[in-house]
Design a protein around this motif. Structure first.
Motif, PDB file in Angstrom:
ATOM      1  N   GLN A  86      96.612 -32.560 -11.125  1.00  3.97           N
ATOM      2  CA  GLN A  86      97.462 -33.054  -9.939  1.00  3.97           C
ATOM      3  C   GLN A  86      98.474 -34.017 -10.282  1.00  3.97           C
ATOM      4  O   GLN A  86      98.954 -34.030  -9.047  1.00  3.97           O
ATOM      5  CB  GLN A  86      96.436 -33.391  -8.938  1.00  3.97           C
ATOM      6  CG  GLN A  86      95.381 -31.966  -8.359  1.00  3.97           C
ATOM      7  CD  GLN A  86      94.109 -32.778  -7.358  1.00  3.97           C
ATOM      8  OE1 GLN A  86      93.910 -34.123  -7.543  1.00  3.97           O
ATOM      9  NE2 GLN A  86      93.518 -31.892  -6.879  1.00  3.97           N
ATOM     10  N   ASN A  87      97.997 -34.924 -10.983  1.00  5.75           N
ATOM     11  CA  ASN A  87      99.655 -36.110 -11.543  1.00  5.75           C
ATOM     12  C   ASN A  87     100.298 -35.511 -12.611  1.00  5.75           C
ATOM     13  O   ASN A  87     101.003 -36.557 -13.113  1.00  5.75           O
ATOM     14  CB  ASN A  87      98.283 -37.202 -12.225  1.00  5.75           C
ATOM     15  CG  ASN A  87      97.620 -37.689 -11.172  1.00  5.75           C
ATOM     16  OD1 ASN A  87      98.051 -38.158  -9.735  1.00  5.75           O
ATOM     17  ND2 ASN A  87      96.469 -38.457 -11.091  1.00  5.75           N
ATOM     18  N   TRP A  88      99.944 -34.373 -12.354  1.00  2.00           N
ATOM     19  CA  TRP A  88     101.618 -33.804 -14.001  1.00  2.00           C
ATOM     20  C   TRP A  88     102.780 -33.430 -13.089  1.00  2.00           C
ATOM     21  O   TRP A  88     103.970 -33.638 -13.588  1.00  2.00           O
ATOM     22  CB  TRP A  88     101.438 -32.313 -14.069  1.00  2.00           C
ATOM     23  CG  TRP A  88      99.885 -32.751 -15.282  1.00  2.00           C
ATOM     24  CD1 TRP A  88      99.085 -32.740 -15.366  1.00  2.00           C
ATOM     25  CD2 TRP A  88      99.798 -31.226 -15.702  1.00  2.00           C
ATOM     26  NE1 TRP A  88      98.538 -32.560 -16.798  1.00  2.00           N
ATOM     27  CE2 TRP A  88      98.675 -31.501 -16.771  1.00  2.00           C
ATOM     28  CE3 TRP A  88      99.980 -29.368 -15.730  1.00  2.00           C
ATOM     29  CZ2 TRP A  88      98.065 -30.301 -17.512  1.00  2.00           C
ATOM     30  CZ3 TRP A  88      99.668 -29.079 -16.473  1.00  2.00           C
ATOM     31  CH2 TRP A  88      98.512 -29.314 -17.208  1.00  2.00           C
ATOM     32  N   CYS A  89     103.068 -33.989 -12.221  1.00  2.00           N
ATOM     33  CA  CYS A  89     104.247 -34.182 -11.116  1.00  2.00           C
ATOM     34  C   CYS A  89     104.622 -35.740 -11.114  1.00  2.00           C
ATOM     35  O   CYS A  89     106.042 -35.816 -10.857  1.00  2.00           O
ATOM     36  CB  CYS A  89     104.288 -33.335  -9.342  1.00  2.00           C
ATOM     37  SG  CYS A  89     104.508 -30.921  -9.973  1.00  2.00           S
ATOM     38  N   ASN A  90     103.909 -36.158 -11.537  1.00  2.00           N
ATOM     39  CA  ASN A  90     104.149 -37.924 -10.803  1.00  2.00           C
ATOM     40  C   ASN A  90     104.491 -38.391 -12.526  1.00  2.00           C
ATOM     41  O   ASN A  90     103.538 -39.154 -13.485  1.00  2.00           O
ATOM     42  CB  ASN A  90     103.225 -38.219 -10.038  1.00  2.00           C
ATOM     43  CG  ASN A  90     102.977 -40.330  -9.594  1.00  2.00           C
ATOM     44  OD1 ASN A  90     104.441 -40.257 -10.415  1.00  2.00           O
ATOM     45  ND2 ASN A  90     102.560 -40.133  -9.049  1.00  2.00           N
ATOM     46  N   HIS A 129     108.067 -27.841 -20.210  1.00  2.00           N
ATOM     47  CA  HIS A 129     108.823 -27.597 -18.955  1.00  2.00           C
ATOM     48  C   HIS A 129     108.233 -27.220 -18.541  1.00  2.00           C
ATOM     49  O   HIS A 129     107.447 -27.074 -16.489  1.00  2.00           O
ATOM     50  CB  HIS A 129     110.332 -28.193 -18.700  1.00  2.00           C
ATOM     51  CG  HIS A 129     110.403 -29.813 -18.910  1.00  2.00           C
ATOM     52  ND1 HIS A 129     111.321 -30.737 -18.454  1.00  2.00           N
ATOM     53  CD2 HIS A 129     110.369 -30.218 -20.368  1.00  2.00           C
ATOM     54  CE1 HIS A 129     111.296 -31.394 -18.691  1.00  2.00           C
ATOM     55  NE2 HIS A 129     110.943 -31.771 -19.905  1.00  2.00           N
ATOM     56  N   PHE A 133     105.473 -28.557 -15.614  1.00  2.00           N
ATOM     57  CA  PHE A 133     106.053 -28.714 -14.260  1.00  2.00           C
ATOM     58  C   PHE A 133     106.916 -27.969 -13.916  1.00  2.00           C
ATOM     59  O   PHE A 133     107.478 -27.761 -13.095  1.00  2.00           O
ATOM     60  CB  PHE A 133     107.162 -29.978 -14.802  1.00  2.00           C
ATOM     61  CG  PHE A 133     106.830 -31.117 -16.069  1.00  2.00           C
ATOM     62  CD1 PHE A 133     105.371 -31.792 -15.110  1.00  2.00           C
ATOM     63  CD2 PHE A 133     107.046 -30.979 -17.199  1.00  2.00           C
ATOM     64  CE1 PHE A 133     105.607 -32.948 -16.834  1.00  2.00           C
ATOM     65  CE2 PHE A 133     106.608 -31.756 -18.219  1.00  2.00           C
ATOM     66  CZ  PHE A 133     105.637 -32.826 -17.934  1.00  2.00           C
ATOM     67  N   ASN A 135     105.567 -26.224 -11.488  1.00  2.00           N
ATOM     68  CA  ASN A 135     105.102 -26.379  -9.973  1.00  2.00           C
ATOM     69  C   ASN A 135     105.293 -27.913  -9.371  1.00  2.00           C
ATOM     70  O   ASN A 135     105.081 -27.948  -8.096  1.00  2.00           O
ATOM     71  CB  ASN A 135     103.582 -26.185 -10.055  1.00  2.00           C
ATOM     72  CG  ASN A 135     102.770 -24.971 -10.317  1.00  2.00           C
ATOM     73  OD1 ASN A 135     103.411 -23.892 -10.258  1.00  2.00           O
ATOM     74  ND2 ASN A 135     101.586 -24.724 -11.115  1.00  2.00           N
ATOM     75  N   CYS A 136     106.946 -28.507  -9.670  1.00  2.00           N
ATOM     76  CA  CYS A 136     106.704 -30.321  -9.075  1.00  2.00           C
ATOM     77  C   CYS A 136     108.133 -29.589  -8.449  1.00  2.00           C
ATOM     78  O   CYS A 136     109.506 -30.113  -8.945  1.00  2.00           O
ATOM     79  CB  CYS A 136     106.871 -30.842 -10.409  1.00  2.00           C
ATOM     80  SG  CYS A 136     105.109 -30.890 -11.450  1.00  2.00           S
ATOM     81  N   THR A 137     108.303 -29.043  -8.112  1.00  2.00           N
ATOM     82  CA  THR A 137     109.600 -28.629  -7.129  1.00  2.00           C
ATOM     83  C   THR A 137     109.712 -29.458  -6.190  1.00  2.00           C
ATOM     84  O   THR A 137     108.313 -30.099  -5.526  1.00  2.00           O
ATOM     85  CB  THR A 137     110.080 -27.325  -5.864  1.00  2.00           C
ATOM     86  OG1 THR A 137     108.160 -27.395  -5.577  1.00  2.00           O
ATOM     87  CG2 THR A 137     109.751 -26.582  -7.622  1.00  2.00           C
ATOM     88  N   LEU A 138     111.425 -29.926  -6.057  1.00  2.94           N
ATOM     89  CA  LEU A 138     111.016 -31.180  -4.700  1.00  2.94           C
ATOM     90  C   LEU A 138     111.262 -30.319  -3.506  1.00  2.94           C
ATOM     91  O   LEU A 138     111.705 -29.950  -3.076  1.00  2.94           O
ATOM     92  CB  LEU A 138     112.452 -31.907  -4.953  1.00  2.94           C
ATOM     93  CG  LEU A 138     112.440 -33.035  -6.289  1.00  2.94           C
ATOM     94  CD1 LEU A 138     113.660 -33.266  -6.356  1.00  2.94           C
ATOM     95  CD2 LEU A 138     110.895 -33.956  -6.522  1.00  2.94           C
TER      96      LEU A 138
END
Length: 180
Positions: A86-90, A129, A133, A135-138
């Motif tokens: 859950q913290n992979w995008c931070n 990536h 990452f 699922n790390c869409t802005l």
């Protein structure tokens, strides 16, 4: 003319009307500049015989490069296993691990005489990536107009400053007889 008179400086006092003197000054400036920068060139006064010969440049071993990237990637994957998904995008939760991964790829590429980044390294980093990452869409930021009070203040400040400057110029021009 009034503003220059108020400040105590007249344009005709500053400007030189003799073009020959201006040309002389320009030539002196060019000569001084070339004299001062004459010794700054790195190509002057080099003894070619004293410079050691470089060995021939080794070619990049792409097979070894890919293997080294896998080694760096495995280390990064091992470290990312300790980070909650859950913290992979931070970035603040894994910045040191990513730094070590990036440094590993750069160091290993340089060690086997490959430049960094190159297309092979970039494709491997893109794979990493996509794995971690993707699922790390802005989220799209919806722009909202500022409040009306803020817009009003931002419009009125330059208007009042312009009016104040005009009033100051008019006041100074009315008092020109006293200042003279």
């Amino acid at each position: 003319m009034l503003l220059n008179r108020v400040c105590g400086i007249f344009i005709h006092d500053v400007m030189d009307t003799n073009p020959l003197a201006v040309l002389k000054l320009l030539l002196v400036g060019i000569l001084v500049n070339s004299w001062m920068t004459r010794g700054l060139s790195a190509t002057e006064n080099i003894n070619v015989e004293s410079v050691p010969r470089r060995p021939s440049v080794a070619l990049c071993n792409e097979t070894q490069l890919l293997w080294e990237m896998e080694v760096c990637g495995e280390g990064f994957k091992r470290e990312m296993a300790y980070v909650d998904p859950q913290n992979w995008c931070n970035l603040t939760h894994f910045i040191s691990e990513y730094h070590v991964f990036s440094l590993c790829t750069e160091t290993n590429a340089g060690r086997i005489n490959c430049y960094w980044p190159n297309p092979l390294v970039e494709s491997y980093i893109i794979r990493i990536h996509k794995h971690f990452f993707s699922n790390c869409t802005l989220e799209r930021v919806i722009l909202v107009d500022p409040p009306d009070d803020t817009v009003t203040i931002l419009i009125l400040i330059p208007v009042f400053l312009t009016l104040a400057m005009i009033a100051l110029v008019v006041w100074c021009s009315k008092r020109s007889d006293i200042l003279a």
